[in-house]
Scaffold this active site. Structure first.
Site, PDB file in Angstrom:
ATOM      1  N   GLU A  68      64.325   4.773  30.890  1.00 43.35           N
ATOM      2  CA  GLU A  68      65.335   5.438  31.721  1.00 43.35           C
ATOM      3  C   GLU A  68      65.810   6.709  31.013  1.00 43.35           C
ATOM      4  O   GLU A  68      66.276   6.651  29.879  1.00 43.35           O
ATOM      5  CB  GLU A  68      66.507   4.479  31.980  1.00 43.35           C
TER       6      GLU A  68
ATOM      7  N   GLY B 230      62.990   7.521  41.870  1.00 46.19           N
ATOM      8  CA  GLY B 230      63.727   8.018  43.032  1.00 46.19           C
ATOM      9  C   GLY B 230      62.818   8.251  44.229  1.00 46.19           C
ATOM     10  O   GLY B 230      61.589   8.112  44.134  1.00 46.19           O
TER      11      GLY B 230
ATOM     12  N   GLY C 163      62.208   4.525  35.148  1.00 50.48           N
ATOM     13  CA  GLY C 163      63.424   4.520  35.968  1.00 50.48           C
ATOM     14  C   GLY C 163      64.090   3.154  35.994  1.00 50.48           C
ATOM     15  O   GLY C 163      63.504   2.184  36.477  1.00 50.48           O
TER      16      GLY C 163
ATOM     17  N   GLY D 229      54.683  12.128  65.669  1.00 53.72           N
ATOM     18  CA  GLY D 229      55.600  12.897  66.509  1.00 53.72           C
ATOM     19  C   GLY D 229      55.970  14.201  65.822  1.00 53.72           C
ATOM     20  O   GLY D 229      56.184  14.232  64.606  1.00 53.72           O
TER      21      GLY D 229
ATOM     22  N   LYS E  10      62.480  -8.407  48.690  1.00 53.03           N
ATOM     23  CA  LYS E  10      63.365  -9.581  48.658  1.00 53.03           C
ATOM     24  C   LYS E  10      62.552 -10.874  48.748  1.00 53.03           C
ATOM     25  O   LYS E  10      62.941 -11.901  48.178  1.00 53.03           O
ATOM     26  CB  LYS E  10      64.404  -9.520  49.765  1.00 53.03           C
TER      27      LYS E  10
ATOM     28  N   HIS F 265      87.611 -23.846  49.601  1.00 53.14           N
ATOM     29  CA  HIS F 265      87.320 -24.346  48.258  1.00 53.14           C
ATOM     30  C   HIS F 265      86.317 -25.488  48.347  1.00 53.14           C
ATOM     31  O   HIS F 265      86.451 -26.331  49.222  1.00 53.14           O
ATOM     32  CB  HIS F 265      88.611 -24.848  47.605  1.00 53.14           C
TER      33      HIS F 265
HETATM   34  P1  FAD Z   1      61.877   4.809  56.663  1.00 52.38           P
HETATM   35  O1  FAD Z   1      62.122   3.369  56.502  1.00 52.38           O
HETATM   36  O2  FAD Z   1      61.147   5.531  55.588  1.00 52.38           O
HETATM   37  O3  FAD Z   1      61.119   4.963  58.054  1.00 52.38           O
HETATM   38  C1  FAD Z   1      60.672   6.196  58.526  1.00 52.38           C
HETATM   39  C2  FAD Z   1      59.530   5.933  59.487  1.00 52.38           C
HETATM   40  O4  FAD Z   1      59.224   7.143  60.165  1.00 52.38           O
HETATM   41  C3  FAD Z   1      58.252   5.496  58.802  1.00 52.38           C
HETATM   42  O5  FAD Z   1      57.677   4.406  59.487  1.00 52.38           O
HETATM   43  C4  FAD Z   1      57.356   6.721  58.895  1.00 52.38           C
HETATM   44  O6  FAD Z   1      55.973   6.394  58.947  1.00 52.38           O
HETATM   45  C5  FAD Z   1      57.827   7.310  60.216  1.00 52.38           C
HETATM   46  N1  FAD Z   1      57.563   8.749  60.373  1.00 52.38           N
HETATM   47  C6  FAD Z   1      57.880   9.760  59.527  1.00 52.38           C
HETATM   48  N2  FAD Z   1      57.527  10.948  60.070  1.00 52.38           N
HETATM   49  C7  FAD Z   1      56.983  10.676  61.274  1.00 52.38           C
HETATM   50  C8  FAD Z   1      56.421  11.480  62.297  1.00 52.38           C
HETATM   51  N3  FAD Z   1      56.410  12.814  62.196  1.00 52.38           N
HETATM   52  N4  FAD Z   1      55.932  10.869  63.392  1.00 52.38           N
HETATM   53  C9  FAD Z   1      55.980   9.504  63.521  1.00 52.38           C
HETATM   54  N5  FAD Z   1      56.492   8.709  62.595  1.00 52.38           N
HETATM   55  C10 FAD Z   1      56.996   9.279  61.485  1.00 52.38           C
HETATM   56  N6  FAD Z   1      67.507  -0.348  51.175  1.00 52.38           N
HETATM   57  C11 FAD Z   1      68.462  -1.274  51.383  1.00 52.38           C
HETATM   58  O7  FAD Z   1      69.456  -0.988  52.047  1.00 52.38           O
HETATM   59  N7  FAD Z   1      68.357  -2.543  50.864  1.00 52.38           N
HETATM   60  C12 FAD Z   1      67.285  -2.911  50.115  1.00 52.38           C
HETATM   61  O8  FAD Z   1      67.222  -4.053  49.665  1.00 52.38           O
HETATM   62  C13 FAD Z   1      66.272  -1.956  49.882  1.00 52.38           C
HETATM   63  N8  FAD Z   1      65.183  -2.279  49.153  1.00 52.38           N
HETATM   64  C14 FAD Z   1      64.193  -1.347  48.972  1.00 52.38           C
HETATM   65  C15 FAD Z   1      63.095  -1.708  48.197  1.00 52.38           C
HETATM   66  C16 FAD Z   1      62.085  -0.790  47.984  1.00 52.38           C
HETATM   67  C17 FAD Z   1      60.894  -1.178  47.141  1.00 52.38           C
HETATM   68  C18 FAD Z   1      62.161   0.501  48.580  1.00 52.38           C
HETATM   69  C19 FAD Z   1      61.058   1.500  48.396  1.00 52.38           C
HETATM   70  C20 FAD Z   1      63.251   0.868  49.343  1.00 52.38           C
HETATM   71  C21 FAD Z   1      64.286  -0.054  49.534  1.00 52.38           C
HETATM   72  N9  FAD Z   1      65.425   0.265  50.266  1.00 52.38           N
HETATM   73  C22 FAD Z   1      66.415  -0.657  50.449  1.00 52.38           C
HETATM   74  C23 FAD Z   1      65.595   1.593  50.881  1.00 52.38           C
HETATM   75  C24 FAD Z   1      65.230   1.507  52.381  1.00 52.38           C
HETATM   76  O9  FAD Z   1      63.916   1.045  52.500  1.00 52.38           O
HETATM   77  C25 FAD Z   1      65.393   2.875  53.023  1.00 52.38           C
HETATM   78  O10 FAD Z   1      66.702   3.347  52.800  1.00 52.38           O
HETATM   79  C26 FAD Z   1      65.154   2.768  54.514  1.00 52.38           C
HETATM   80  O11 FAD Z   1      63.868   2.278  54.793  1.00 52.38           O
HETATM   81  C27 FAD Z   1      65.324   4.141  55.185  1.00 52.38           C
HETATM   82  O12 FAD Z   1      65.152   4.000  56.550  1.00 52.38           O
HETATM   83  P2  FAD Z   1      64.640   5.209  57.467  1.00 52.38           P
HETATM   84  O13 FAD Z   1      64.463   4.644  58.834  1.00 52.38           O
HETATM   85  O14 FAD Z   1      65.521   6.369  57.277  1.00 52.38           O
HETATM   86  O15 FAD Z   1      63.232   5.631  56.872  1.00 52.38           O
HETATM   87  P1  NAD Z   2      67.042   5.538  41.746  1.00 48.39           P
HETATM   88  O1  NAD Z   2      67.556   6.883  42.017  1.00 48.39           O
HETATM   89  O2  NAD Z   2      67.883   4.335  42.025  1.00 48.39           O
HETATM   90  O3  NAD Z   2      66.611   5.437  40.211  1.00 48.39           O
HETATM   91  C1  NAD Z   2      65.669   6.295  39.608  1.00 48.39           C
HETATM   92  C2  NAD Z   2      65.919   6.332  38.116  1.00 48.39           C
HETATM   93  O4  NAD Z   2      64.818   6.975  37.491  1.00 48.39           O
HETATM   94  C3  NAD Z   2      67.161   7.118  37.753  1.00 48.39           C
HETATM   95  O5  NAD Z   2      68.027   6.315  36.989  1.00 48.39           O
HETATM   96  C4  NAD Z   2      66.616   8.322  36.960  1.00 48.39           C
HETATM   97  O6  NAD Z   2      67.480   8.737  35.941  1.00 48.39           O
HETATM   98  C5  NAD Z   2      65.301   7.766  36.420  1.00 48.39           C
HETATM   99  N1  NAD Z   2      64.287   8.803  36.097  1.00 48.39           N
HETATM  100  C6  NAD Z   2      63.904   9.846  36.865  1.00 48.39           C
HETATM  101  N2  NAD Z   2      62.944  10.578  36.223  1.00 48.39           N
HETATM  102  C7  NAD Z   2      62.708   9.964  35.034  1.00 48.39           C
HETATM  103  C8  NAD Z   2      61.837  10.223  33.933  1.00 48.39           C
HETATM  104  N3  NAD Z   2      60.996  11.274  33.904  1.00 48.39           N
HETATM  105  N4  NAD Z   2      61.867   9.391  32.860  1.00 48.39           N
HETATM  106  C9  NAD Z   2      62.707   8.318  32.853  1.00 48.39           C
HETATM  107  N5  NAD Z   2      63.560   8.031  33.873  1.00 48.39           N
HETATM  108  C10 NAD Z   2      63.563   8.836  34.946  1.00 48.39           C
HETATM  109  O7  NAD Z   2      65.653   5.457  42.537  1.00 48.39           O
HETATM  110  P2  NAD Z   2      64.677   4.249  42.844  1.00 48.39           P
HETATM  111  O8  NAD Z   2      64.988   3.063  41.992  1.00 48.39           O
HETATM  112  O9  NAD Z   2      63.318   4.836  42.804  1.00 48.39           O
HETATM  113  O10 NAD Z   2      65.074   3.892  44.326  1.00 48.39           O
HETATM  114  C11 NAD Z   2      64.924   4.871  45.378  1.00 48.39           C
HETATM  115  C12 NAD Z   2      65.886   4.637  46.482  1.00 48.39           C
HETATM  116  O11 NAD Z   2      65.592   3.437  47.175  1.00 48.39           O
HETATM  117  C13 NAD Z   2      67.299   4.539  45.982  1.00 48.39           C
HETATM  118  O12 NAD Z   2      68.042   5.600  46.553  1.00 48.39           O
HETATM  119  C14 NAD Z   2      67.821   3.245  46.469  1.00 48.39           C
HETATM  120  O13 NAD Z   2      69.044   3.391  47.111  1.00 48.39           O
HETATM  121  C15 NAD Z   2      66.773   2.726  47.450  1.00 48.39           C
HETATM  122  N6  NAD Z   2      66.592   1.295  47.160  1.00 48.39           N
HETATM  123  C16 NAD Z   2      67.623   0.456  47.441  1.00 48.39           C
HETATM  124  C17 NAD Z   2      67.517  -0.881  47.127  1.00 48.39           C
HETATM  125  C18 NAD Z   2      68.665  -1.787  47.416  1.00 48.39           C
HETATM  126  O14 NAD Z   2      69.539  -1.409  48.171  1.00 48.39           O
HETATM  127  N7  NAD Z   2      68.700  -2.983  46.847  1.00 48.39           N
HETATM  128  C19 NAD Z   2      66.365  -1.366  46.515  1.00 48.39           C
HETATM  129  C20 NAD Z   2      65.353  -0.472  46.220  1.00 48.39           C
HETATM  130  C21 NAD Z   2      65.474   0.863  46.562  1.00 48.39           C
END
Ligand code: FAD
Ligand code: NAD
Length: 475
Positions: A211, A278, A188, A122, A58, A451
């Site tokens: 995609e 994904g 994707g 952990g 963001k 508004h």
């Molecule tokens: P994580 O955030 O993955 O945290 C898990 C933590 O556990 C990590 O720090 C890991 O190191 C730690 N861990 C794992 N195993 C162990 C262990 N055995 N011992 C100690 N520590 C451990 N979601 C949104 O809602 N809005 C967004 O705008 C958004 N943008 C995103 C953009 C990107 C580029 C990406 C990749 C993801 C985005 N997401 C977004 C998805 C969001 O980041 C995840 O859904 C969220 O972080 C999941 O939270 P979590 O706590 O389950 O796992």
């Molecule tokens: P996604 O599941 O949103 O999209 C992955 C896309 O890749 C799918 O449309 C799939 O059909 C395509 N794909 C898979 N294999 C392919 C191939 N071989 N060739 C071409 N296309 C292929 O996954 P993402 O964008 O990687 O995001 C991962 C997760 O992170 C999501 O579950 C999302 O909820 C979370 N996330 C959330 C936000 C947000 O809330 N704004 C932002 C970033 C990520």
């Protein structure tokens, strides 16, 4: 440090750290273990979201949107800009500062809530014992009445396009690029592909998104998806649907990508390739033999609707369990779990988890799409209000997209709200609240909206569902 806690949370991302804080607020003794390490080796709480996901993405989306607007949109406001240019290093420095402040903020929050922060690995042993391994390799056995697993997720690696930095990268690599690639490929067109594709497109990359699915944003309402696709095309994002990547190899300083679509086999040459296909649940070395905690066939930890695993006193929340991989979904699960452990009420309403894609225009929705309602057979009505008819959106020079409400014909209940347009991610909060209270379109119709605000679009969409919109033609 004590060896016994009421609660031990493994994982300090947006699911785990709120669970720990709420447990502390509930006057339970709690420790949160997290092993996230930055590239420089330092530990940081906050998980994917704060370190390599929501927050850094963001930050870059905001910076690049400002750059884009300065170049393309300020002139129409009568603001003359000359010599606008980008300093990627400064952009990345600002982003890093935001991430650092946010992750360090968690330590302060832990202190305030009495949470013991443990940085290292952990592992759940049987009998609610947890093995903690510190940075120096020293191991220590802890015991808890309850253990919450919040180990998160990691990017999917494709066999046909294995990661090979700096050329073939995951989302974290894509957030850390230090210069603008001339040609950027993205596998994707999901949330990450669209958000990070937008970041680098705005900075000048030629972005091609491949995609596999034939439909754009198949999970979204298709009227919304079509509107969004139109804007992305205008912005120069080349999104190729039905394009399944079959191979990618680094050749010199470029990546040769092979893909297939209905017309046959194709190739694409790019300078950098982001794999955004994904994420998968992560549980490496999390569970010792004999804990009794089960994984499903996709690697998710099996839980019931209250995030209980099959083992008494062991819970799991966030990306490592079923449901959308979203930070706010994980947060609510963590808080619910900590409340249930303390004997309080806790519930997550999975029907009202909002989705937001932070592109321009933003995309946001909650509840069922029109297609889902249609296939359910329940008679329904639809109200759509275009931002073109919103005074505030026009004043902002952002009069694109619409707000759409799908509601039941019988009892008027709001079933889904879909917004593509300015600040859609903020506007959707009203729809979530309305649906949480099982509101009808009439409830929204009779609610005063200030508004001129963008929120009037939601109000007018509710009116449009009964063909009573004031500021647009009721077609
Ligand atoms: P994580 O955030 O993955 O945290 C898990 C933590 O556990 C990590 O720090 C890991 O190191 C730690 N861990 C794992 N195993 C162990 C262990 N055995 N011992 C100690 N520590 C451990 N979601 C949104 O809602 N809005 C967004 O705008 C958004 N943008 C995103 C953009 C990107 C580029 C990406 C990749 C993801 C985005 N997401 C977004 C998805 C969001 O980041 C995840 O859904 C969220 O972080 C999941 O939270 P979590 O706590 O389950 O796992
Ligand atoms: P996604 O599941 O949103 O999209 C992955 C896309 O890749 C799918 O449309 C799939 O059909 C395509 N794909 C898979 N294999 C392919 C191939 N071989 N060739 C071409 N296309 C292929 O996954 P993402 O964008 O990687 O995001 C991962 C997760 O992170 C999501 O579950 C999302 O909820 C979370 N996330 C959330 C936000 C947000 O809330 N704004 C932002 C970033 C990520």
């Amino acid at each position: 440090m004590a060896d016994f806690f009421d609660v031990i949370v493994i994982g300090g991302g947006p699911a785990g750290y709120p669970a720990a804080i709420r447990a502390g607020q509930n006057r339970l003794t709690v420790a949160c273990i997290d092993e996230w390490r930055n590239r420089d080796g330092s530990y940081a709480f906050g998980g994917t979201c704060l370190n390599a996901g929501c927050i850094p993405s963001k930050a870059l989306l905001e910076s690049t949107e400002l750059y884009h607007r300065a170049r393309e949109e300020f002139a129409v406001h009568g603001i003359k800009m000359e010599g606008v240019s980008v300093d990627v290093a400064q952009m990345q420095k600002r982003k890093a500062g935001i991430v650092k402040a946010s992750t360090q903020g968690i330590l302060a929050l832990f202190k305030g809530a009495g949470v013991t922060a443990l940085q290292g690995h952990g592992k759940l042993l049987s009998g609610r014992r947890v093995e903690f391994t510190a940075a120096d390799g020293a191991k220590r056995e802890l015991t808890a009445k309850h253990v919450i697993l919040a180990s998160g997720s990691v990017p999917v690696e494709l066999k046909c396009a294995p990661f090979k930095a700096p050329h073939i990268i995951d989302s974290q690599g894509a957030l850390e690029l230090d210069s603008v690639p001339k040609r950027l490929g993205v596998i994707g067109a999901g949330v990450i592909g669209l958000e990070l594709g937008s970041v680098w497109r705005r900075l000048g990359s030629e972005v091609t998104v491949l995609e596999a699915l034939p439909e754009f944003l198949a999970i979204a309402d298709q009227q919304l998806a079509k509107e969004a696709a139109r804007h992305f095309k205008k912005q120069g994002l080349d999104i190729r649907l039905g394009a399944k990547v079959t191979g990618a190899r680094v050749a010199g300083d470029a990546v040769e990508v092979a893909y297939e679509d209905a017309k046959g086999a194709h190739s694409l040459s790019v300078d950098r390739l982001i794999v955004a296909a994904g994420r998968r649940p992560y549980s490496a070395d999390l569970l010792a033999d004999g804990t009794g905690v089960e994984l499903d066939e996709h690697g998710f930890i099996k839980v019931d609707q209250h995030c209980r695993t099959a083992v008494e006193g062991v819970w799991a929340v966030g990306d490592c369990v079923r449901g959308p991989m979203l930070a706010h979904k994980g947060k609510e699960e963590g808080v619910m779990t900590a409340d249930l452990i303390a004997g309080r009420f806790g519930e997550v309403n999975y029907k009202t988890v909002p989705s937001v894609i932070y592109t321009a225009p933003e995309i946001a929705w909650v509840g069922q799409t029109e297609e889902q309602v249609k296939s359910s057979g329940r008679p329904y009505k639809v109200g759509v209000f275009p931002f073109l008819a919103s005074g505030r959106a026009r004043a902002m020079e952002q009069a694109q997209g619409f707000a759409k409400i799908v509601a039941a014909r019988d009892d008027d209940e709001i079933l889904g709200v879909h917004i593509v347009g300015p600040m859609a991610g903020e506007l959707i909060a009203e729809a979530v609240l309305a649906m949480e209270y099982s509101a009808s379109t009439e409830d929204l119709q009779r609610t005063i909206h200030a508004h001129p605000t963008l929120s009037e679009a939601v109000h007018e969409a509710a009116l449009a569902a009964d063909k009573r919109a004031i500021d647009s033609l009721n077609r």
